[in-house]
Motif scaffolding. Structure first.
Motif, short mmCIF file in Angstrom:
data_model
loop_
_atom_site.label_atom_id
_atom_site.label_comp_id
_atom_site.label_asym_id
_atom_site.label_seq_id
_atom_site.Cartn_x
_atom_site.Cartn_y
_atom_site.Cartn_z
N UNK A 43 49.76 23.64 84.74
CA UNK A 43 50.49 23.82 85.99
C UNK A 43 50.60 25.30 86.35
N UNK A 44 50.84 26.12 85.34
CA UNK A 44 50.92 27.56 85.56
C UNK A 44 49.58 28.10 86.04
N UNK A 45 48.51 27.68 85.38
CA UNK A 45 47.18 28.12 85.76
C UNK A 45 46.87 27.68 87.20
N UNK A 46 47.21 26.45 87.55
CA UNK A 46 46.97 25.94 88.90
C UNK A 46 47.79 26.74 89.92
N UNK A 79 41.57 22.10 98.34
CA UNK A 79 42.76 21.38 97.85
C UNK A 79 43.90 22.36 97.56
N UNK A 80 43.59 23.47 96.91
CA UNK A 80 44.60 24.47 96.59
C UNK A 80 45.24 25.04 97.87
N UNK A 81 44.40 25.33 98.86
CA UNK A 81 44.91 25.88 100.12
C UNK A 81 45.75 24.84 100.87
N UNK A 82 45.33 23.58 100.83
CA UNK A 82 46.13 22.51 101.45
C UNK A 82 47.49 22.38 100.77
N UNK A 83 47.49 22.44 99.43
CA UNK A 83 48.76 22.37 98.68
C UNK A 83 49.67 23.53 99.06
#
Length: 186
Positions: A43-46, A79-83
């Motif tokens: 989670x930290x890495x994400x 996906x990361x940008x959407x989150x």
């Protein structure tokens, strides 16, 4: 005889994920490997990847460029940008609701202070102060706007069965408190 205490600290950078070793968003303290659960490490890495992707996007990089820079797929970057966008929108909504509640509380206090003047209980002749009445009405109107109760204008299409009718129907919570109770707050 007391046993010697073993150090659980590792050398900086030893075995850390590349995302944690590099600078950019700030350094992550060295932690004993047993202290970080694999799930929370992921989670930290994400979270770090998401923040870096946002930084690069703000700087003008395309999703493809961000993917190359972070060593991941373009789909994961999207996906990361959407989150990140979703999280920012949620935070904004919470901040707006908090500001709305603060403003409603301020209006409540102002009305409470002006009410005796508006209804005439503060004057010797028991007559209302019409300037105070005007202020109280403006406070009520402003509170209604903040609660979403204010209806300015309704348009009806030509030829509609409602054309020519001058009625507007809207829901008014009991005592203006039901809207607050729906959120679980009393």
């Amino acid at each position: 005889m007391a046993a010697k205490k073993r150090s659980t600290r590792r050398k900086k950078g030893a075995g850390d994920a590349p995302e944690l070793r590099e600078g950019g968003l700030g350094s992550v303290e060295d932690r004993p490997s047993a202290a970080v659960k694999p799930k929370s490490q992921a989670a930290l890495t994400r979270s770090i990847l998401r923040a870096r992707a946002v930084e690069l996007k703000i700087a003008g990089a395309s999703e493809e460029q961000i993917a190359k820079k972070l060593g991941t797929s373009q789909k994961k970057v999207a996906t990361l940008l959407d989150e990140a966008t979703e999280r920012m929108q949620e935070k904004f909504a919470r901040d707006v609701e908090k500001a709305r509640r603060i403003e409603i509380s301020r209006l409540d206090m102002l009305q409470l202070a002006l009410w005796p003047h508006a209804v005439g209980t503060k004057s010797e002749d028991r007559k209302p102060d019409y300037a105070a009445v005007d202020r109280v009405l403006k406070i009520i109107a402003e509170r209604s706007k903040l609660r979403g109760l204010h209806v300015n204008h309704v348009e009806v299409d030509a030829g509609s069965p409602l054309e020519g009718m001058a009625a507007v129907v809207y829901y008014l919570p009991k005592n203006g408190r039901e809207a607050d109770d729906a959120d679980g707050d009393a």
